[in-house]
Design a protein around this motif. Structure first.
Motif, PDB file in Angstrom:
ATOM      1  N   PRO A  46       0.809  -1.228   0.000  1.00 44.02           N
ATOM      2  CA  PRO A  46       0.000   0.000   0.000  1.00 44.02           C
ATOM      3  C   PRO A  46       0.837   1.269   0.000  1.00 44.02           C
ATOM      4  CG  PRO A  46      -0.059  -1.073   2.154  1.00 44.02           C
ATOM      5  CD  PRO A  46       0.594  -2.037   1.212  1.00 44.02           C
ATOM      6  N   ALA A  47       2.124   1.160   0.363  1.00 46.26           N
ATOM      7  CA  ALA A  47       2.982   2.346   0.396  1.00 46.26           C
ATOM      8  C   ALA A  47       3.268   2.892  -0.993  1.00 46.26           C
ATOM      9  CB  ALA A  47       4.295   2.020   1.107  1.00 46.26           C
ATOM     10  N   TRP A  48       3.004   2.105  -2.060  1.00 42.98           N
ATOM     11  CA  TRP A  48       3.179   2.603  -3.422  1.00 42.98           C
ATOM     12  C   TRP A  48       2.066   3.568  -3.825  1.00 42.98           C
ATOM     13  CZ3 TRP A  48       7.532   2.441  -5.856  1.00 42.98           C
ATOM     14  CH2 TRP A  48       8.399   1.357  -5.730  1.00 42.98           C
ATOM     15  N   THR A  49       1.007   3.668  -3.043  1.00 41.67           N
ATOM     16  CA  THR A  49      -0.133   4.515  -3.395  1.00 41.67           C
ATOM     17  C   THR A  49       0.303   5.967  -3.574  1.00 41.67           C
ATOM     18  OG1 THR A  49      -1.605   3.071  -2.135  1.00 41.67           O
ATOM     19  CG2 THR A  49      -2.423   5.273  -2.668  1.00 41.67           C
ATOM     20  N   GLY A  50       0.036   6.532  -4.741  1.00 42.47           N
ATOM     21  CA  GLY A  50       0.339   7.931  -5.001  1.00 42.47           C
ATOM     22  C   GLY A  50       1.811   8.261  -5.120  1.00 42.47           C
ATOM     23  N   THR A 124      17.732  13.744  -1.191  1.00 43.41           N
ATOM     24  CA  THR A 124      17.750  12.702  -2.219  1.00 43.41           C
ATOM     25  C   THR A 124      17.111  11.391  -1.778  1.00 43.41           C
ATOM     26  OG1 THR A 124      19.954  11.978  -1.485  1.00 43.41           O
ATOM     27  CG2 THR A 124      19.847  13.643  -3.232  1.00 43.41           C
ATOM     28  N   LEU A 125      16.643  11.304  -0.540  1.00 40.00           N
ATOM     29  CA  LEU A 125      16.094  10.061  -0.010  1.00 40.00           C
ATOM     30  C   LEU A 125      14.712  10.319   0.577  1.00 40.00           C
ATOM     31  CD1 LEU A 125      16.788   7.040   0.534  1.00 40.00           C
ATOM     32  CD2 LEU A 125      17.579   7.764   2.800  1.00 40.00           C
ATOM     33  N   ALA A 126      13.748   9.453   0.253  1.00 38.25           N
ATOM     34  CA  ALA A 126      12.368   9.633   0.722  1.00 38.25           C
ATOM     35  C   ALA A 126      11.814   8.303   1.221  1.00 38.25           C
ATOM     36  CB  ALA A 126      11.488  10.195  -0.391  1.00 38.25           C
ATOM     37  N   LEU A 127      10.759   8.403   2.004  1.00 34.64           N
ATOM     38  CA  LEU A 127      10.131   7.227   2.602  1.00 34.64           C
ATOM     39  C   LEU A 127       8.620   7.348   2.465  1.00 34.64           C
ATOM     40  CD1 LEU A 127      10.343   4.624   4.406  1.00 34.64           C
ATOM     41  CD2 LEU A 127      10.118   6.158   6.378  1.00 34.64           C
ATOM     42  N   SER A 128       7.982   6.227   2.111  1.00 34.63           N
ATOM     43  CA  SER A 128       6.519   6.161   2.077  1.00 34.63           C
ATOM     44  C   SER A 128       6.071   4.988   2.947  1.00 34.63           C
ATOM     45  CB  SER A 128       6.015   5.964   0.647  1.00 34.63           C
ATOM     46  OG  SER A 128       4.604   5.771   0.639  1.00 34.63           O
ATOM     47  N   GLY A 129       5.134   5.245   3.831  1.00 32.28           N
ATOM     48  CA  GLY A 129       4.545   4.194   4.653  1.00 32.28           C
ATOM     49  C   GLY A 129       3.066   4.080   4.335  1.00 32.28           C
ATOM     50  N   GLY A 130       2.539   2.850   4.263  1.00 27.02           N
ATOM     51  CA  GLY A 130       1.138   2.665   3.891  1.00 27.02           C
ATOM     52  C   GLY A 130       0.439   1.620   4.721  1.00 27.02           C
ATOM     53  N   GLY A 180       6.114  -0.392   3.602  1.00 27.94           N
ATOM     54  CA  GLY A 180       6.943   0.799   3.477  1.00 27.94           C
ATOM     55  C   GLY A 180       7.823   0.714   2.249  1.00 27.94           C
ATOM     56  N   VAL A 181       8.116   1.859   1.662  1.00 30.24           N
ATOM     57  CA  VAL A 181       9.021   1.947   0.501  1.00 30.24           C
ATOM     58  C   VAL A 181      10.046   3.034   0.786  1.00 30.24           C
ATOM     59  CG1 VAL A 181       9.271   2.428  -1.958  1.00 30.24           C
ATOM     60  CG2 VAL A 181       7.254   1.190  -1.135  1.00 30.24           C
TER      61      VAL A 181
END
Length: 349
Positions: A46-50, A124-130, A180-181
């Motif tokens: 789900p962290a890939w959302t958006g 340059t580094l980001a995190l997505s949690g879903g 997470g991504v």
């Protein structure tokens, strides 16, 4: 009691399909996987959302085991929307899918709501949690069975059966997942857990939907970076090796592949190793191709079974159609204000 030959011919496709499912044991409770994993990335995590587009919608169709009577068919609609305010942190997603095995009378319908939170760790580094919550409904029926009392002495069809068939009652269940991504412009690492509550699907004591753990990642090697209009139009050319590992119940799936992107065309090849307690080890090679035409992305893949059983079942066909939108003017404003995130480097056809 002997059964007319026509009954045996009528029932054989159903029996063949049922036998294959029973041979798989707990496979009743396995999630469907896609060869075009990045076109269907919301189904994995789900962290890939958006994360790739401001908003997008993807329609996918997978026909698996076409040599088996009825085959296994999956249709999925995935949609994602990154909220513009506040700060591009929030995204909402929706998954609707249906699995069907025609001659067995098996269907599973699901709807899942997703949420993702995006943040930058450095420039340059980001995190997505879903996280996600889904509802599913599964049933198996006897709709395609015929019985001896439906045939006359000469083998002709006589009408409806007098048998009383209750079948399996439909099962309704809820499921939850998180993921997470971690990503930069040239690499990413994705970790997700699905079916955290391991819902019971009700067919037997071993018919729960097992916890699914997936780890995947990749690296984008730029052979030619895209340039804006200020430097003249220049398309992207890149090479992207990927790898993933999934464990669900007693089954394990490992996959390695590589994609070549020469904008607007993407081609790739994947090797998949499937291992389950009942079916042993199966080897599959998938060939993937995609093309971008404006806001439309079209992808096709074909699975080729290398091991004997996978070859006999006939592999799989998969088609994806994606409508996506990315606001270039807004992105230029974000870049000017240093509010933009790194571009997610996964293949996004």
């Amino acid at each position: 009691m002997s059964l007319p030959p026509r009954f045996l011919l009528s029932a054989w496709p159903w029996l063949a399909g049922l036998g294959s499912l029973l041979a798989a044991g707990p496979a009743w409770g396995q999630d469907v996987y896609f060869s075009q994993a990045f076109a269907n990335r919301q189904a994995e995590n789900p962290a890939w959302t958006g994360l790739v587009d401001d908003y997008s919608a993807t329609l996918s169709y997978r026909d698996q085991f076409p040599q088996l009577a009825g085959s296994f068919q999956t249709v999925q609609l995935a949609a994602g929307w990154r909220l513009p305010k506040p700060g591009l942190h929030h995204a909402l997603g929706l998954l609707i899918n249906q699995d069907q095995a025609g001659t067995v009378g098996y269907t599973r319908l699901g709807a899942t709501a997703q949420y993702a939170y995006h943040t930058r760790l450095t420039r340059t580094l980001a995190l997505s949690g879903g996280a996600q919550v889904g509802y599913g409904r599964q049933r198996v029926g006897y709709d395609n069975l015929t019985f001896g009392d439906q045939y006359s002495a000469d083998g002709s069809y006589a009408g409806a059966t007098a048998e009383r068939l209750a079948g399996f009652p439909p099962v309704n269940y809820l499921t939850a997942g998180v993921g997470g991504v971690l990503y930069a412009e040239e690499a990413w690492l994705s970790i997700s857990g699905q079916n955290l509550n391991q819902p019971n699907l009700g067919f037997s004591t071993q018919a729960g939907l097992p916890l699914r753990l997936t780890v995947s990642g990749g690296y984008k090697l730029f052979l030619q970076k895209p340039a804006g209009s200020g430097k003249g139009e220049q398309r992207e050319i890149s090479f992207i090796p990927t790898a993933s590992y999934t464990r669900q119940g007693g089954s394990r799936r490992s996959e390695a592949g590589a994609y070549l992107l020469a904008d607007p065309v993407t081609v790739g090849a994947l090797y998949r190793n499937l291992n389950s307690p009942n079916l042993g080890t199966q080897h599959v090679v998938a060939v993937v191709a995609g093309i971008a035409v404006g806001s439309l992305r079209v992808g096709y893949s074909y699975d080729v079974g290398v091991s004997q059983l996978a070859s006999d079942l006939g592999g799989a066909h998969e088609i994806t159609l994606t409508l996506r939108a990315f606001d270039k003017l807004e992105n230029a404003f974000r870049r000017l204000k240093r509010r933009n995130y790194p571009n997610a480097p996964c293949p996004d056809f």
